[in-house]
Design a protein around this motif. Structure first.
Motif, PDB file in Angstrom:
ATOM      1  N   TYR A   1       3.342  14.971   4.464  1.00 53.70           N
ATOM      2  CA  TYR A   1       2.346  14.160   3.757  1.00 53.70           C
ATOM      3  C   TYR A   1       1.269  13.722   4.736  1.00 53.70           C
ATOM      4  O   TYR A   1       1.486  13.744   5.942  1.00 53.70           O
ATOM      5  N   GLN A   2       0.123  13.260   4.198  1.00 53.06           N
ATOM      6  CA  GLN A   2      -0.888  12.626   5.033  1.00 53.06           C
ATOM      7  C   GLN A   2      -0.473  11.166   5.190  1.00 53.06           C
ATOM      8  O   GLN A   2      -0.897  10.309   4.439  1.00 53.06           O
ATOM      9  N   GLY A   3       0.387  10.904   6.148  1.00 55.81           N
ATOM     10  CA  GLY A   3       0.951   9.568   6.304  1.00 55.81           C
ATOM     11  C   GLY A   3       0.123   8.679   7.195  1.00 55.81           C
ATOM     12  O   GLY A   3      -1.026   8.965   7.511  1.00 55.81           O
ATOM     13  N   VAL A   4       0.716   7.577   7.588  1.00 58.15           N
ATOM     14  CA  VAL A   4       0.049   6.627   8.491  1.00 58.15           C
ATOM     15  C   VAL A   4       1.056   6.226   9.575  1.00 58.15           C
ATOM     16  O   VAL A   4       2.228   6.618   9.531  1.00 58.15           O
TER      17      VAL A   4
ATOM     18  N   GLU B   1      -6.988   0.086  -2.415  1.00 61.53           N
ATOM     19  CA  GLU B   1      -6.824   1.004  -1.284  1.00 61.53           C
ATOM     20  C   GLU B   1      -6.297   2.371  -1.751  1.00 61.53           C
ATOM     21  O   GLU B   1      -6.590   3.396  -1.160  1.00 61.53           O
ATOM     22  N   ASN B   2      -5.519   2.364  -2.829  1.00 58.63           N
ATOM     23  CA  ASN B   2      -4.951   3.600  -3.370  1.00 58.63           C
ATOM     24  C   ASN B   2      -5.804   4.215  -4.485  1.00 58.63           C
ATOM     25  O   ASN B   2      -5.334   5.103  -5.186  1.00 58.63           O
TER      26      ASN B   2
ATOM     27  N   ILE C   1       0.842  -1.211   0.000  1.00 54.54           N
ATOM     28  CA  ILE C   1       0.000   0.000   0.000  1.00 54.54           C
ATOM     29  C   ILE C   1       0.873   1.255   0.000  1.00 54.54           C
ATOM     30  O   ILE C   1       0.657   2.174  -0.791  1.00 54.54           O
ATOM     31  N   LEU C   2       1.868   1.278   0.892  1.00 50.09           N
ATOM     32  CA  LEU C   2       2.656   2.505   1.059  1.00 50.09           C
ATOM     33  C   LEU C   2       3.560   2.775  -0.136  1.00 50.09           C
ATOM     34  O   LEU C   2       3.850   3.925  -0.444  1.00 50.09           O
ATOM     35  N   THR C   3       4.012   1.717  -0.816  1.00 46.95           N
ATOM     36  CA  THR C   3       4.829   1.941  -2.013  1.00 46.95           C
ATOM     37  C   THR C   3       3.994   2.612  -3.105  1.00 46.95           C
ATOM     38  O   THR C   3       4.416   3.603  -3.711  1.00 46.95           O
ATOM     39  N   LEU C   4       2.785   2.096  -3.323  1.00 52.28           N
ATOM     40  CA  LEU C   4       1.919   2.714  -4.339  1.00 52.28           C
ATOM     41  C   LEU C   4       1.536   4.137  -3.895  1.00 52.28           C
ATOM     42  O   LEU C   4       1.505   5.063  -4.709  1.00 52.28           O
ATOM     43  N   ARG C   5       1.312   4.316  -2.585  1.00 54.22           N
ATOM     44  CA  ARG C   5       0.988   5.650  -2.052  1.00 54.22           C
ATOM     45  C   ARG C   5       2.153   6.608  -2.299  1.00 54.22           C
ATOM     46  O   ARG C   5       1.967   7.761  -2.692  1.00 54.22           O
ATOM     47  N   ALA C   6       3.373   6.117  -2.079  1.00 56.96           N
ATOM     48  CA  ALA C   6       4.560   6.960  -2.279  1.00 56.96           C
ATOM     49  C   ALA C   6       4.666   7.397  -3.739  1.00 56.96           C
ATOM     50  O   ALA C   6       4.981   8.554  -4.031  1.00 56.96           O
ATOM     51  N   TRP C   7       4.369   6.485  -4.645  1.00 59.04           N
ATOM     52  CA  TRP C   7       4.428   6.859  -6.067  1.00 59.04           C
ATOM     53  C   TRP C   7       3.339   7.885  -6.398  1.00 59.04           C
ATOM     54  O   TRP C   7       3.534   8.740  -7.260  1.00 59.04           O
ATOM     55  N   LYS C   8       2.199   7.840  -5.694  1.00 60.96           N
ATOM     56  CA  LYS C   8       1.179   8.878  -5.889  1.00 60.96           C
ATOM     57  C   LYS C   8       1.694  10.220  -5.370  1.00 60.96           C
ATOM     58  O   LYS C   8       1.607  11.239  -6.041  1.00 60.96           O
ATOM     59  N   VAL C   9       2.252  10.187  -4.151  1.00 57.98           N
ATOM     60  CA  VAL C   9       2.787  11.408  -3.537  1.00 57.98           C
ATOM     61  C   VAL C   9       3.857  12.034  -4.436  1.00 57.98           C
ATOM     62  O   VAL C   9       3.956  13.252  -4.571  1.00 57.98           O
ATOM     63  N   LEU C  10       4.655  11.179  -5.083  1.00 57.25           N
ATOM     64  CA  LEU C  10       5.747  11.661  -5.938  1.00 57.25           C
ATOM     65  C   LEU C  10       5.263  12.039  -7.341  1.00 57.25           C
ATOM     66  O   LEU C  10       6.068  12.395  -8.200  1.00 57.25           O
ATOM     67  N   GLY C  11       3.945  11.923  -7.567  1.00 55.73           N
ATOM     68  CA  GLY C  11       3.387  12.343  -8.852  1.00 55.73           C
ATOM     69  C   GLY C  11       3.551  11.317  -9.961  1.00 55.73           C
ATOM     70  O   GLY C  11       3.319  11.617 -11.131  1.00 55.73           O
ATOM     71  N   LYS C  12       3.938  10.083  -9.614  1.00 51.27           N
ATOM     72  CA  LYS C  12       4.121   9.060 -10.649  1.00 51.27           C
ATOM     73  C   LYS C  12       2.829   8.313 -10.953  1.00 51.27           C
ATOM     74  O   LYS C  12       2.724   7.631 -11.973  1.00 51.27           O
TER      75      LYS C  12
ATOM     76  N   ASP D   1      15.819   3.011  -5.135  1.00 50.47           N
ATOM     77  CA  ASP D   1      15.456   4.385  -5.469  1.00 50.47           C
ATOM     78  C   ASP D   1      15.503   5.257  -4.201  1.00 50.47           C
ATOM     79  O   ASP D   1      14.696   5.091  -3.289  1.00 50.47           O
ATOM     80  N   ASP D   2      16.443   6.196  -4.148  1.00 52.37           N
ATOM     81  CA  ASP D   2      16.633   7.043  -2.960  1.00 52.37           C
ATOM     82  C   ASP D   2      15.391   7.865  -2.630  1.00 52.37           C
ATOM     83  O   ASP D   2      15.012   8.010  -1.468  1.00 52.37           O
ATOM     84  N   GLU D   3      14.780   8.429  -3.675  1.00 52.06           N
ATOM     85  CA  GLU D   3      13.630   9.317  -3.468  1.00 52.06           C
ATOM     86  C   GLU D   3      12.436   8.523  -2.924  1.00 52.06           C
ATOM     87  O   GLU D   3      11.736   8.971  -2.001  1.00 52.06           O
ATOM     88  N   LEU D   4      12.236   7.327  -3.471  1.00 52.42           N
ATOM     89  CA  LEU D   4      11.138   6.481  -2.986  1.00 52.42           C
ATOM     90  C   LEU D   4      11.393   6.074  -1.535  1.00 52.42           C
ATOM     91  O   LEU D   4      10.486   6.136  -0.689  1.00 52.42           O
ATOM     92  N   ALA D   5      12.625   5.700  -1.220  1.00 54.39           N
ATOM     93  CA  ALA D   5      12.962   5.278   0.142  1.00 54.39           C
ATOM     94  C   ALA D   5      12.686   6.408   1.126  1.00 54.39           C
ATOM     95  O   ALA D   5      12.086   6.207   2.191  1.00 54.39           O
ATOM     96  N   ASP D   6      13.087   7.602   0.740  1.00 52.63           N
ATOM     97  CA  ASP D   6      12.914   8.766   1.598  1.00 52.63           C
ATOM     98  C   ASP D   6      11.425   9.057   1.837  1.00 52.63           C
ATOM     99  O   ASP D   6      10.999   9.352   2.959  1.00 52.63           O
ATOM    100  N   THR D   7      10.632   8.928   0.781  1.00 48.88           N
ATOM    101  CA  THR D   7       9.188   9.179   0.899  1.00 48.88           C
ATOM    102  C   THR D   7       8.541   8.128   1.798  1.00 48.88           C
ATOM    103  O   THR D   7       7.667   8.454   2.615  1.00 48.88           O
ATOM    104  N   LEU D   8       8.976   6.884   1.653  1.00 44.66           N
ATOM    105  CA  LEU D   8       8.410   5.812   2.483  1.00 44.66           C
ATOM    106  C   LEU D   8       8.739   6.021   3.963  1.00 44.66           C
ATOM    107  O   LEU D   8       7.914   5.748   4.835  1.00 44.66           O
TER     108      LEU D   8
END
Ligand SMILES: *Cc1c(COP(=O)(O)O)cnc(C)c1O
Length: 363
Positions: free
Chosen positions: A227-230, A98-99, A64-75, A204-211
């Motif tokens: 972000y609206q995290g969990v 869920e996403n 869930i959080l990986t797909l959420r991170a890609w949304k947050v990053l605009g991907k 991916d550094d940016e994805l890791a950081d967002t997660l």
């Protein structure tokens, strides 16, 4: 009774080290986001051959959080399509819905139970953004083909590695193939905690950081939420247990492989279709197909052998998705009607496996 999986005996082997790790955590006075987690993340990333590992609360959250991170990053954005095998465990699909993304189910390869590259290609549309291969039952999917399709079509790849810690192809383990990979440390998985746990690996550094932020209320810095995290954390106690278990994972995989070899050579009943081994299988589950499944399971039960079905109902037939238009996946449906999982674990005795083989051959 020969149980399907004897977790108590498996974990009892490590009792002393587990108690020692527990004690270390208790005495540290630090129970969330401390040294145990940092060390485990480092050790598991190295094990997978990935740059980063981010511990989370469970395997579903990892996806869930990986797909959420890609949304947050605009991907990714709402309604984008994610290609996923129709015969997976429902968690892979729930991570997509869920996403507010759209799962596009495709039939698996009938022999390997894994994503079929040609079916993936046929399912690609202008809205496709992600391929989500699942390394089902412990066998890695055809990642070279899937990564090539992703590169050609500019797609992201999220591996569902919940059942396949340590499985590899061409020298690269799961967790290092895709743009990201989700793992579960549910107690019965090949690397299991003594409770819930999960992780994402990525290069991916940016994805890791967002997660890192998303799992912690969307915050890198205390009380500053970007972000609206969990709240999805792998706690110190579970991280400490996992560090102990990780040290034994390769040996346990070898033990699973010798059980599988014994089954593969010993089972001669022509009513039983054996699993097709294409790669370095880690045997989370040893799954056979039998047409008269209920009779087969009963026969084994009468001989004191417990079996399970992974899984009896395919996701597209689940009540949870009753609002989906009706779909037909004959290969998937046949898999769900015929699969049976035999007892499988790192600590099974040669005699017990032989007893199971003899019972199967007299069915
Ligand atoms: C177990 C599993 C998950 C979910 O893991 P949890 O830790 O139970 O949330 C996801 N995908 C697959 C294929 C699984 O087997």
């Amino acid at each position: 009774m020969i149980p399907f999986l004897d977790l108590k005996t498996i974990n009892a082997q490590y009792r002393e080290s587990l108690v020692e790790a527990c004690t270390r955590v208790i005495d540290s006075g630090w129970y969330i986001a401390g040294n145990e987690l940092a060390q485990f993340e480092k050790e598991f990333a190295a094990y997978c051959g990935a740059k980063h590992c981010i511990g989370v609360a469970n395997g579903l959250d990892a996806l869930i959080l990986t797909l959420r991170a890609w949304k947050v990053l605009g991907k990714l954005k709402d309604g984008d399509e994610v290609i996923v095998p129709a015969n997976t465990y429902i968690a892979s699909i729930l991570a997509i819905t869920e996403n507010r993304l759209k799962p596009v189910l495709v039939e698996p390869n009938e022999a390997s139970f894994n994503l079929s590259p040609s079916n993936v290609e046929a399912a690609i549309t202008s809205r496709t953004r992600v391929i989500l291969p699942v390394h089902l039952y412990g066998q890695i999917a055809n990642m070279p083909a899937i990564m090539a399709i992703a590169a050609q079509n500019n797609l992201l790849v999220l591996e569902d590695s919940a059942q396949a810690h340590g499985a590899s192809l061409n020298g690269q383990k799961v967790g290092g193939w895709g743009h990201a990979s989700g793992f579960s440390f549910y107690p019965g998985k090949n690397l299991g905690a003594l409770g819930d746990g999960g992780a994402v690996t990525t290069n991916d550094d940016e994805l890791a950081d967002t997660l890192l932020a998303l799992r912690n209320y969307g915050s890198h810095e205390k009380y500053k939420n970007i972000y609206q995290g969990v709240n999805s954390r792998l706690d110190e106690m579970q991280a400490a247990m996992l560090r102990v278990k990780l040290r034994h994972l390769e040996r346990e995989i070898d033990e699973r492989r010798s059980v599988a070899d014994q089954y593969l050579h010993g089972i001669t009943n022509s009513q039983v279709i054996l699993p097709h081994v294409e790669t370095n299988h880690v045997w989370h589950l040893f799954v056979v197909k039998v047409k008269r499944r209920a009779d087969f399971q009963n026969h084994l039960l009468q001989k004191g052998i417990q079996t399970l079905v992974h899984y009896p109902i395919p996701p597209h037939k689940q009540e949870a998705f009753h609002d989906w238009p009706s779909m037909s996946f004959p290969v998937t449906e046949q898999i769900h009607e015929q699969v049976v999982s035999l007892p499988m674990g790192p600590n099974m005795s040669h005699e017990d496996v032989q007893k199971i083989i003899d019972a199967i051959n007299t069915f």
